[in-house]
Enzyme design. Sequence first.
Site, PDB file in Angstrom:
ATOM      1  N   SER A 156      -0.151 -10.571   0.734  1.00 16.73           N
ATOM      2  CA  SER A 156       0.334  -9.268   0.808  1.00 16.73           C
ATOM      3  C   SER A 156       1.436  -9.223   1.781  1.00 16.73           C
ATOM      4  O   SER A 156       2.148  -7.910   1.840  1.00 16.73           O
ATOM      5  CB  SER A 156      -0.751  -8.264   1.362  1.00 16.73           C
ATOM      6  N   LYS A 215       5.020  -6.206   9.788  1.00 21.24           N
ATOM      7  CA  LYS A 215       4.263  -5.785   8.437  1.00 21.24           C
ATOM      8  C   LYS A 215       3.908  -4.603   8.719  1.00 21.24           C
ATOM      9  O   LYS A 215       3.515  -3.972   9.679  1.00 21.24           O
ATOM     10  CB  LYS A 215       3.208  -6.822   8.108  1.00 21.24           C
ATOM     11  N   SER A 225      -2.947 -14.026   3.008  1.00 13.65           N
ATOM     12  CA  SER A 225      -1.606 -13.279   3.049  1.00 13.65           C
ATOM     13  C   SER A 225      -0.303 -13.620   3.936  1.00 13.65           C
ATOM     14  O   SER A 225       0.546 -13.122   3.821  1.00 13.65           O
ATOM     15  CB  SER A 225      -1.641 -11.708   3.023  1.00 13.65           C
TER      16      SER A 225
HETATM   17  N1  GLN Z   1      -4.990 -11.939  -2.166  1.00 12.92           N
HETATM   18  C1  GLN Z   1      -5.983 -11.645  -1.316  1.00 12.92           C
HETATM   19  C2  GLN Z   1      -6.449 -10.354  -1.643  1.00 12.92           C
HETATM   20  O1  GLN Z   1      -6.104  -9.717  -2.327  1.00 12.92           O
HETATM   21  C3  GLN Z   1      -5.708 -11.830   0.155  1.00 12.92           C
HETATM   22  C4  GLN Z   1      -4.997 -10.567   0.739  1.00 12.92           C
HETATM   23  C5  GLN Z   1      -4.791 -10.866   2.214  1.00 12.92           C
HETATM   24  O2  GLN Z   1      -4.762 -11.967   2.634  1.00 12.92           O
HETATM   25  N2  GLN Z   1      -4.393  -9.701   2.964  1.00 12.92           N
HETATM   26  O3  GLN Z   1      -7.649 -10.178  -0.825  1.00 12.92           O
END
Ligand code: GLN
Length: 483
Positions: free
Chosen positions: A151, A76, A175
Amino acid sequence: MHQLTLAEIARGLADKKFSSEELTKVLLARITQLDPQLNSFISLTEDLALQQAKAADARRANGENGALLGAPIAHKDLFCTQGIRTSCGSKMLDNFKAPYDATVVAKLAAAGAVTLGKTNMDEFAMGSANESSYYGPVKNPWNLEHVPGGSSGGSAAAVAARLLPAATGTDTGGSIRQPAALTNLTGLKPTYGCVSRWGMIAYASSLDQGGPLARTAEDCAILLQGMAGFDPQDSTSIDEPVPDYSASLNGSLQGLRIGVPKEYFGAGLDPRIAELIHNSVKELEKLGAVVKEISLPNMQHAIPAYYVIAPAEASSNLSRFDGVRFGYRCEDPKNLIDLYKRSRGEGFGPEVQRRIMVGAYALSAGYYDAYYLKAQKIRRLIKNDFMAAFNEVDIILGPTTPNPAWKLGAKNSDPVAAYLEDVYTITANLAGLPGLSMPAGFVDGLPVGVQLLAPYFQEGRLLNVAHQYQLNTDWHTRTPTGF
Ligand code: GLN
């Protein structure tokens, strides 16, 4: 060759059926051919990959072995990679070449993994759809009109489309697990402190945790083995010996106590998903597990608490991107204030700006007690709920997401609608617990995930349950058409 799992690749390399260099070339060609449909990579690192593959082949020729030696993976794009762009999906870091490798990157490279590239992601890991990336949205290989989740959506889409067997992700509120669910993968968020955060660009430091995305639990065990472990450079890293995760896969599930929280099946859950989750429970019962209903009474407060804590920490972490210390700098600033304002205004996208403003507000004098402190207290209640539940059960099981993957753009005008998609995943981050999502079936041709949660440092138990489930089901083997 692209259908091989990490475990099969390790066997193939050991048996000299193919070399890492051959495999790497096949996958790089596949990425070049197919990724334009998905947009799952931000950077390809062909030269590095071929160099690492040749080195791995040489190590094997010298008699070395190892499950990751010569295995192609991707990171990532928030794991720092020395000399290679590490963008975090943001214009802010579009030209940032990290001066060092993140611990996770260094450990996997030392184990002989081959880095094919850096995967697309929501900007600064904020999102559940992978639509907030400066490099454009990622498409779901199961239906190119739908989001892959976020994400870590680039890692998920790439692995689901068989562009590579496994990739790293990070999970602040879901995510890893949420995109795994939406693309038919197995994804594991480890216990907070299990995987080093050093060189992992921070979103919300008390919640962020790196982990593996792969097609099987067996492969998650292999990749996690290479990622986990104490790191003196990360003050929240826990100094515990790393267990042999692969050795835990084959334990019997006889007598395993599974708790199913009633709060996970309330309004908002697609009834077709509820049915698939109940089917997975029945499957585990056949393997000897005992199921009981439990309650996590404070779950309803998780989203509001998370969406105070995560933005608060983000607003603090992201203050370093000011056009001076780090990040994009605007053209021709008139004075210092203009430089800050325009560098941050032009460098960050709208979702990141929204979170910074929410977080700065929640931390400001006068509001700190009402929001941030309150959210931290809720966090403790949520943790206590889990501790009480784990006195009665070994594993908690429920859906990973309330809905299957939605259409690109469908939730763009309503950020709160997207925040609600995290309802089942963020509690594990608030409590610091490990969680895993694995394939549980399909709704309208789109994958559905079942989530398992376990007590601290019981990653082995999660992998064990998932592996036994996968030996008796075939959802995880399904391949999206066209890939
Ligand atoms: N959807 C959540 C957020 O936007 C989790 C994102 C994540 O785990 N990086 O904060």
